[in-house]
Every structure is written in structure tokens, then in C-alpha cells.
Design a protein around this motif. Structure first.
Motif, PDB file in Angstrom:
ATOM      1  N   TRP A  65     -78.186  -0.380 -49.383  1.00 30.68           N
ATOM      2  CA  TRP A  65     -77.457   0.256 -50.075  1.00 30.68           C
ATOM      3  C   TRP A  65     -78.104   1.491 -50.655  1.00 30.68           C
ATOM      4  O   TRP A  65     -77.247   2.531 -50.766  1.00 30.68           O
ATOM      5  CB  TRP A  65     -76.613  -0.784 -51.139  1.00 30.68           C
ATOM      6  N   HIS A 108     -72.393  -2.466 -55.050  1.00 27.00           N
ATOM      7  CA  HIS A 108     -72.456  -2.764 -53.547  1.00 27.00           C
ATOM      8  C   HIS A 108     -72.823  -4.176 -53.679  1.00 27.00           C
ATOM      9  O   HIS A 108     -72.595  -5.023 -52.703  1.00 27.00           O
ATOM     10  CB  HIS A 108     -73.402  -1.696 -53.224  1.00 27.00           C
ATOM     11  N   SER A 156     -71.085  -7.542 -51.638  1.00 28.38           N
ATOM     12  CA  SER A 156     -71.931  -8.083 -50.552  1.00 28.38           C
ATOM     13  C   SER A 156     -71.998  -9.498 -50.605  1.00 28.38           C
ATOM     14  O   SER A 156     -71.779 -10.339 -49.756  1.00 28.38           O
ATOM     15  CB  SER A 156     -73.198  -7.227 -50.340  1.00 28.38           C
ATOM     16  N   HIS A 206     -69.070   1.105 -45.854  1.00 29.87           N
ATOM     17  CA  HIS A 206     -69.451   1.803 -47.150  1.00 29.87           C
ATOM     18  C   HIS A 206     -68.100   2.416 -47.854  1.00 29.87           C
ATOM     19  O   HIS A 206     -68.145   2.179 -49.235  1.00 29.87           O
ATOM     20  CB  HIS A 206     -70.436   3.089 -46.915  1.00 29.87           C
ATOM     21  N   HIS A 233     -66.319  -0.452 -49.673  1.00 31.16           N
ATOM     22  CA  HIS A 233     -66.876  -0.906 -50.887  1.00 31.16           C
ATOM     23  C   HIS A 233     -66.505  -0.089 -51.880  1.00 31.16           C
ATOM     24  O   HIS A 233     -66.326  -0.815 -53.064  1.00 31.16           O
ATOM     25  CB  HIS A 233     -68.435  -0.900 -50.667  1.00 31.16           C
TER      26      HIS A 233
END
Length: 143
Positions: free
Chosen positions: A36, A74, A78, A104, A107
Motif C-alpha cells: 500500500w 488501507h 484489506s 486502489h 479502497h
């Protein structure tokens, strides 16, 4: 429950990034964190100096202004997807990623929902409402 200090969180991300850059062996959570960080080149320099990063005052600004809050979100998303908790989050995030064409970006959209859930819980002095959070992500996935 694991409750790291602000400094521990910052040093974790800095160390994971440094280990990644040095090609050193890493634990799975460190690799995920480094992955990340790699998605955010704007913060690479900042994470290169763990002492300065640990001492810096990022204020109480938005998620995008604090790299450690942002990266922690992030990681949280996840992990939520990896265990599908709240139940259905994995599918909702996958659908959102497919709609946006980018995990991405998905997220980042989910962060808005996560942040709202946490703010609502804090405002009412209660626990986070996982169902409202999931509903928010699902709405974004089906827009």
C-alpha cells in the motif's frame, strides 16, 4: 485486542517500507503494508525517516493529509476483505473495484464509508455500525 500507539503505527509503516526497499524478508502484514505504501509515492520520502515521521504533527485533518491514517485504513479494508467481516464486505469491495476498474480507487471510496461509520459511532458514543458501513459500500458499488 492489539492497540498500538501512534508512534508504533508510524514506525511499523516506515519499517515495512524500509524492509521492502532493502529486499529483506517480511511478514505478511509487513508486505501488505509495503504494497500500500508503494501505491502512494507521494509519501515515500516521508516514510524514509522514521524518527521524523514519528514526531510529526499531522493534526486532525482528513485521511488524505495523514499518510499513517490513510495507510492504516488501507490495511483495515484489506483485512476486512480477507476475513469477510462485516459479512459481505469482500464482495462489495470487489464489485466496487470492478466498477471503478481499480482496487486502489475502490479502497479510497470505501474509506469514505469507513470514516463515516467511525465518526457516527464516535458522535453517538456507541459501537461502529457494520451494517450501515456495508450498505454504504454496496451503494457505491452499484451506482
Amino acid at each position: 485486542m492489539f492497540a498500538p500507539t501512534q508512534e508504533q503505527v508510524r514506525r511499523f509503516f516506515c519499517e515495512a517500507w524500509a524492509r521492502s526497499q532493502a529486499g529483506q524478508p517480511m511478514q505478511a502484514i509487513e508486505q501488505l503494508a509495503a504494497d500500500w505504501v508503494a501505491e502512494h509515492p507521494e509519501w515515500h520520502g516521508e516514510l524514509a525517516d522514521a524518527d521524523a515521521a514519528a514526531a510529526r504533527d499531522y493534526g486532525t485533518g482528513a485521511v488524505g493529509g495523514n499518510p499513517f491514517l490513510h495507510l492504516s485504513m488501507h490495511l483495515s479494508i484489506s483485512e476486512q476483505c480477507s476475513i469477510d467481516q462485516p459479512r459481505g464486505i469482500r464482495q462489495a469491495v470487489e464489485l466496487l473495484a470492478a466498477r471503478l476498474g481499480d482496487l486502489h480507487a475502490a479502497h479510497h471510496a470505501v474509506m469514505d464509508c469507513l470514516g463515516q461509520m467511525l465518526a457516527d459511532a464516535q458522535q453517538r458514543g456507541g459501537t461502529p455500525d457494520g451494517e450501515a458501513y456495508l450498505a454504504c459500500v454496496r451503494r457505491r458499488a452499484t451506482r
